[in-house]
Motif scaffolding. Structure first.
Motif, short mmCIF file in Angstrom:
data_model
loop_
_atom_site.label_atom_id
_atom_site.label_comp_id
_atom_site.label_asym_id
_atom_site.label_seq_id
_atom_site.Cartn_x
_atom_site.Cartn_y
_atom_site.Cartn_z
N LYS A 130 3.14 6.14 -2.50
CA LYS A 130 3.12 7.34 -1.72
C LYS A 130 4.07 8.26 -1.54
O LYS A 130 3.99 9.58 -1.50
N ALA A 131 5.37 7.83 -1.59
CA ALA A 131 6.69 8.86 -1.98
C ALA A 131 6.15 9.59 -2.99
O ALA A 131 6.59 10.72 -3.14
N ALA A 132 5.83 8.97 -4.34
CA ALA A 132 5.60 9.68 -5.63
C ALA A 132 4.50 10.92 -5.26
O ALA A 132 4.61 11.97 -5.51
N ALA A 133 3.45 10.50 -4.45
CA ALA A 133 2.39 11.39 -4.07
C ALA A 133 2.80 12.55 -3.21
O ALA A 133 2.38 13.72 -3.20
N ASP A 134 3.64 12.33 -2.03
CA ASP A 134 4.10 13.22 -1.54
C ASP A 134 4.96 14.39 -2.25
O ASP A 134 4.86 15.53 -1.76
N LYS A 135 5.55 14.03 -3.13
CA LYS A 135 6.52 14.89 -3.99
C LYS A 135 5.44 15.42 -4.97
O LYS A 135 6.27 16.10 -5.84
N LYS A 136 4.20 15.30 -4.89
CA LYS A 136 3.41 15.92 -5.95
C LYS A 136 3.52 15.46 -7.46
O LYS A 136 3.40 16.10 -8.47
N LEU A 137 3.80 14.12 -7.65
CA LEU A 137 4.23 13.55 -8.81
C LEU A 137 3.18 13.13 -9.64
O LEU A 137 2.90 12.68 -10.81
N ILE A 138 2.14 12.64 -8.53
CA ILE A 138 0.99 11.86 -9.04
C ILE A 138 -0.17 12.83 -8.98
O ILE A 138 -0.57 13.47 -8.01
N SER A 139 -0.98 12.77 -10.23
CA SER A 139 -2.03 13.64 -10.20
C SER A 139 -3.44 12.61 -10.16
O SER A 139 -3.72 11.87 -11.01
N ALA A 140 -4.28 13.03 -9.12
CA ALA A 140 -5.48 12.17 -9.08
C ALA A 140 -6.72 12.48 -9.55
O ALA A 140 -7.88 12.41 -9.54
N GLU A 141 -6.72 13.88 -10.35
CA GLU A 141 -7.66 14.36 -11.17
C GLU A 141 -8.17 13.54 -12.27
O GLU A 141 -9.23 13.42 -12.47
N HIS A 142 -7.15 12.94 -12.98
CA HIS A 142 -7.62 12.05 -14.28
C HIS A 142 -6.94 10.71 -13.97
O HIS A 142 -5.75 10.62 -13.67
N VAL A 143 -7.64 9.91 -14.43
CA VAL A 143 -7.06 8.39 -14.32
C VAL A 143 -7.44 7.76 -15.71
O VAL A 143 -8.35 7.92 -16.27
N PHE A 144 -6.54 7.07 -16.42
CA PHE A 144 -6.24 6.82 -17.81
C PHE A 144 -6.37 5.33 -17.57
O PHE A 144 -5.54 4.53 -17.15
N ILE A 145 -7.25 4.66 -18.51
CA ILE A 145 -7.40 3.16 -18.31
C ILE A 145 -7.55 2.75 -19.81
O ILE A 145 -8.13 3.26 -20.57
N ASP A 146 -6.69 1.85 -20.28
CA ASP A 146 -6.63 1.55 -21.30
C ASP A 146 -6.33 -0.25 -21.43
O ASP A 146 -5.71 -0.72 -20.41
N SER A 147 -6.34 -0.89 -22.64
CA SER A 147 -6.15 -2.22 -22.46
C SER A 147 -5.31 -2.43 -23.75
O SER A 147 -5.47 -1.97 -24.66
N THR A 148 -4.64 -3.70 -23.53
CA THR A 148 -3.71 -4.28 -24.89
C THR A 148 -4.01 -5.79 -24.76
O THR A 148 -4.22 -6.33 -23.64
N HIS A 149 -3.47 -6.28 -25.81
CA HIS A 149 -3.68 -8.01 -25.94
C HIS A 149 -2.21 -8.35 -25.90
O HIS A 149 -1.24 -7.88 -26.48
N VAL A 150 -2.13 -9.48 -25.08
CA VAL A 150 -1.17 -10.29 -24.87
C VAL A 150 -1.00 -11.57 -25.51
O VAL A 150 -2.15 -12.37 -25.16
N LYS A 151 -0.42 -11.91 -26.48
CA LYS A 151 -0.34 -13.13 -27.16
C LYS A 151 -0.32 -14.35 -26.32
O LYS A 151 0.49 -14.32 -25.23
N ALA A 152 -1.12 -15.28 -26.38
CA ALA A 152 -1.01 -16.66 -25.72
C ALA A 152 -0.29 -17.61 -26.44
O ALA A 152 -0.11 -17.47 -27.60
#
Length: 289
Positions: A130-152
Motif C-alpha cells: 500500500k505504501a508503494a501504491a500511495d507513492k505511485k510506484l505500482i502500476s495496476a494497468e498491466h500485470v505480468f505473470i510468468d513461471s519458472t521451474h525450481v529443481k526438486a
C-alpha cells in the motif's frame, strides 16, 4: 617501497557516531527512508500483555527478518552473528555500538508464542504494498505473470512410468457452456456432452523420491524433476500478492533438503530428525564414548 601497517592503531580512540560509518547509499538507509516501521506496533498490540517484564521491541524482531531475507543470510542464528559486527545492520535496528543483540532463539520463541497463529506477516506485506501504491510506484494497468521451474530434491534416474489422464483445461465446464452458447447464437447446433467428455491419456515419469514433482525437459541436457513456480507482478517489478500459509492450510508437508552431517571428531553430531508440517527439526545428540 615496502611498508608495514602499524597494529597499534587497533587501540585508537576516536569520537565518532555510528551514523557516520554507514554509507549514504547503503540499502538499509533506503529501506529506512522508504518505510515507517512504527505501524507494526498497532498490528501486534493485542498479542502483548500489559504487565510483566519489558519485551524485545517487536519492530526489532521484524527488522531482523528484513535483514535476513534482503541480504540472503541463511538462518536467524547467522543473522544475529552478522548483526554483532555489521555496523549498517546495527544502524538499521536502531542499535548503538554496545547494545546487546537478542539471542537467535528469541525470534523463534516470539514467533511460536505470539505470531504463529496470526496474519502478521501478511499484514506487513500488504502495508508495504500500500505504501508503494500511495507513492505511485505500482502500476495496476498491466500485470505480468510468468513461471519458472525450481529443481526438486530428487534423483532424475529414480522414477516409475505411469499412465495418467491428460489434465483438462481450467474452468472446463464454464468454457463448454460458452462454446455452445456461441454456436447457438450463430445458428449452429451445440456440441453433445460426449464431445467434451473425450479423455486422453499419456505416459509420465513419476519420481519415486518426490512423487509431487514433475519431470521437466528443457533440452537434451536439462532433464530433471522440478516444480513450477508462478509469479505475478506489475511492470515495475512489485509482487502483487502472496500466500503465506498455503502449505499448512492445504495440509501439505514440505520436502526440505538435508545432507548428512560432516562434523569433526569430538563435536556434537545431528542424530535425530523428523518432519513437521512447517519445518524440519533436528536435534544434536552427544556421541557416546
Amino acid at each position: 617501497m615496502l611498508s608495514k601497517n602499524n597494529p597499534i592503531q587497533r587501540d585508537q580512540l576516536e569520537m565518532v557516531a555510528l551514523d557516520q560509518l554507514v554509507p549514504q547509499d547503503h540499502l538499509v538507509r533506503k529501506m529506512e527512508a522508504a518505510l515507517d516501521f512504527s505501524f507494526i506496533y498497532d498490528l501486534v498490540r493485542d498479542v502483548y500483555s500489559e504487565v510483566g517484564r519489558p519485551s524485545i521491541d517487536p519492530v526489532i524482531l521484524i527488522k531482523l527478518t528484513f535483514i535476513q531475507y534482503t541480504f540472503g543470510i541463511r538462518s536467524m542464528r547467522q543473522t544475529i552473528a552478522e548483526v554483532e559486527t555489521n555496523l549498517a545492520y546495527r544502524w538499521f535496528l536502531g542499535y548503538g555500538f554496545h547494545n546487546k543483540v537478542p539471542h537467535f532463539s528469541t525470534f523463534g520463541k516470539n514467533y511460536e508464542r505470539r505470531f504463529k497463529d496470526t496474519d502478521l506477516f501478511e499484514q506487513i506485506f500488504y502495508r508495504i504494498l500500500k505504501a508503494a501504491a500511495d507513492k505511485k510506484l505500482i502500476s495496476a494497468e498491466h500485470v505480468f505473470i510468468d513461471s519458472t521451474h525450481v529443481k526438486a530434491s530428487a534423483n532424475k534416474h529414480k522414477f516409475a512410468k505411469k499412465v495418467v489422464r491428460k489434465e483438462t483445461r481450467a474452468y472446463q465446464e464454464k468454457l463448454n457452456e460458452e462454446i455452445n452458447q456461441d454456436r447457438e447464437e450463430h445458428g449452429k447446433k451445440p456440441f453433445p456432452p460426449d464431445k467434451f467428455d473425450k479423455e486422453e491419456s499419456k505416459e509420465i515419469k513419476e519420481s519415486t523420491t518426490d512423487p509431487e514433482s514433475g519431470y521437466y525437459v528443457k533440452d537434451e541436457r536439462t532433464k530433471q524433476f522440478a516444480y513450477s513456480f508462478h509469479a505475478a507482478s506489475d511492470r515495475n517489478g512489485f509482487v502483487l500478492g502472496a500466500i503465506v500459509k498455503f502449505l499448512i492450510e492445504n495440509e501439505m508437508i514440505p520436502a526440505l533438503p538435508y545432507t548428512r552431517p560432516r562434523t569433526k571428531e569430538g563435536f556434537f553430531r545431528k542424530r535425530t530428525m523428523f518432519m513437521t508440517n512447517t519445518m524440519i527439526v533436528t536435534y544434536a545428540l552427544p556421541e557416546r564414548s
